[in-house]
Design an enzyme around this catalytic site. Structure first.
Site, short mmCIF file in Angstrom:
data_model
loop_
_atom_site.label_atom_id
_atom_site.label_comp_id
_atom_site.label_asym_id
_atom_site.label_seq_id
_atom_site.Cartn_x
_atom_site.Cartn_y
_atom_site.Cartn_z
N SER A 129 8.71 2.27 20.97
CA SER A 129 7.70 3.24 21.37
C SER A 129 7.34 4.15 20.19
O SER A 129 6.16 4.34 19.85
CB SER A 129 8.26 4.05 22.55
OG SER A 129 7.51 5.19 22.80
N HIS A 143 8.72 11.97 11.69
CA HIS A 143 8.81 11.96 13.16
C HIS A 143 10.15 12.53 13.59
O HIS A 143 11.19 12.16 13.04
CB HIS A 143 8.66 10.54 13.71
CG HIS A 143 8.75 10.51 15.20
ND1 HIS A 143 7.67 10.81 16.01
CD2 HIS A 143 9.79 10.28 16.03
CE1 HIS A 143 8.06 10.76 17.27
NE2 HIS A 143 9.32 10.43 17.32
#
Ligand code: URA
Length: 452
Positions: free
Chosen positions: A183, A82
């Protein structure tokens, strides 16, 4: 505790329990707690932060607000990457097929462009026919069959994040380390991964502009992943100029394909090999990160990484012939050259502004329902430290929007700083982060056989 008591506790600097967060967030997802109370809690978190235990509990509650995909029937260590986002950051397009070609299954759920940064989903959707909206069942089938899958957040994945993110966006509570960490990690941990590599960008084109903020975010992300039983490591990488030369969705696919075919773009491939080599090591296909980097280089040199990309594109409905013959792609109405107004050395980029300019050309959204023009974008021709002469080409602007051309040309000239002296060499990978902390990073073997 009532919602008001939870808000008051956080407002006054208290530490929330898992049960309090669970009651609040599940009440919010069930529409029993209104937006204004969630907004108040988010602002209290923004100002008072969260302890490591609170961040882990927040992530866990957000993660379990939806489906956690089970990929345990698929052999191998499933590893994803990510990035916190940047300009020209197309690493995922090269890295995912490269790592999958090394035998490590890569289940990847990506996001759309956010603020000035581009998003992997928008880039993939620039490939004619490519579907990112697979159902969870299709997602499982594609990863089982191809060792790689590339989709967007479905409505089943971390629905609490979807709603909280939208609210943060309009209540000035995006830039909070616990909220960003919760998140990101709630979505990543829902994918069915066993391990995760994080690319935390730092600099004037990143969300975190200073090394200290990036390091704090990196430590928060790594500690959440580790506490949830997933091997998680990260790198802090530089975002003080666009990564590679191309910015804009189709242009970034083209540059990625070039790299997949072995025509390396040095800075882009340095980051890609470090992250990819780490994934191959975490996926137990290499005994060290250095060896993982060698496996990745072989996957590129043998053509297996490009083959894997074509395979997954076809499997997800895309037309791989555009990857072989990019000249078939529709052309933008305007292609405008931007020339330097001075001679000297490129000393810096206003990177965030370059990202925003790409959006103004049509490459991104300013409203949720804006339609992206995949052809729009910018090609830069110089990197920091390069020599440039007056009137030499600085870059090219591609757009269908005739009304922005003059402004865009002048803006682009002002976003590239040209000075008298050569700046010192930019370090690209600043640090490695694992559960023991942040450490300086060097990859001495990386440049064997690579032209820099
Ligand atoms: N990306 C996310 O998914 N969430 C954030 O809060 C910031 C970046």
């Amino acid at each position: 505790m009532t919602p008001v008591e939870v808000i008051r506790k956080k407002r006054d600097g208290g530490t929330l329990t898992r049960e309090e967060m669970h009651a609040f967030i599940s009440g919010y997802v069930a529409n029993e707690i209104p937006d204004y109370q969630m907004a108040a809690l988010l602002m209290a978190v923004y100002f008072n932060g969260m302890t490591a235990d609170e961040r882990a509990a927040l992530t866990d509650v957000m993660l379990h607000s939806g489906v956690v995909v089970d990929l345990s029937h698929i052999p191998g260590v499933k590893v994803d990457k990510h990035s916190t986002g940047g300009v020209g950051d197309k690493v995922s397009l090269i890295l995912a097929p490269m790592v999958a070609a090394c035998g490590v299954p890569v289940p990847m759920i990506s996001g759309r462009g956010l603020g000035h940064t581009g998003g992997t989903l928008d880039k993939l959707e620039a490939i004619p026919g490519f579907r990112t909206d697979l159902s969870i069942e299709e997602y499982k089938r594609v990863i089982a069959e191809t060792g790689l899958v590339l989709i967007g957040q479905t409505k089943e994945i971390a629905p609490a994040d979807k709603r909280m993110y939208a609210l943060r966006d309009v209540t000035a509570t995006v830039e909070s380390i616990p909220l960003i960490a919760g998140s990101i990690m709630s979505k990543k941990l829902a994918e069915g991964i066993d391990a995760l590599v994080l690319d935390i960008k730092t600099g004037n084109g990143a969300f975190m502009h200073t090394f200290e903020d990036s390091a704090a975010l990196a430590e928060a992300l790594v500690s959440i992943g580790t506490s949830m039983g997933k091997r998680t490591v990260g790198y802090i990488t530089d975002m003080n100029q666009p990564l590679g030369y191309m910015i804009g969705n189709w242009l970034e696919v083209v540059e990625s394909v070039e790299c997949l075919k072995g025509r390396a773009v040095a800075d882009l491939m340095e980051v890609t090999y470090v992250l990819g080599g780490t994934m191959v090591w975490l996926g137990k296909r290499a005994a060290s990160i250095d060896e993982g980097i060698e496996r990745c280089k072989e996957a590129i040199a043998s053509g297996k990484a490009f083959e894997k990309f074509c395979e997954v594109v076809a499997r997800q409905g895309g037309d791989p012939s555009y990857l072989e013959h990019p000249q078939r792609y529709p052309r933008p109405r305007h292609v405008v050259e931007v020339r330097s107004t001075a001679s000297g050395y490129v000393t810096g980029y206003a990177t965030m502004q370059i990202g925003l300019l790409a959006i103004a050309l049509g490459a991104g959204r300013t409203k949720v329902d804006d339609i992206i023009d995949p052809k729009a974008g910018i090609i830069i021709t110089k990197k920091i430290g390069d020599r440039v002469e007056r009137d030499e080409l600085l870059g090219t602007i591609a757009t269908d929007r005739g009304d922005v051309l003059d402004r865009a040309r002048a803006a682009m000239q002002s976003f590239v700083a040209v000075g008298e002296t050569t700046p010192s060499r930019q370090q690209l990978v600043h640090a490695f982060v694992d559960e023991t902390g942040v450490k300086p990073w060097t990859t001495p073997s990386l440049w064997k056989g690579m032209n820099r």
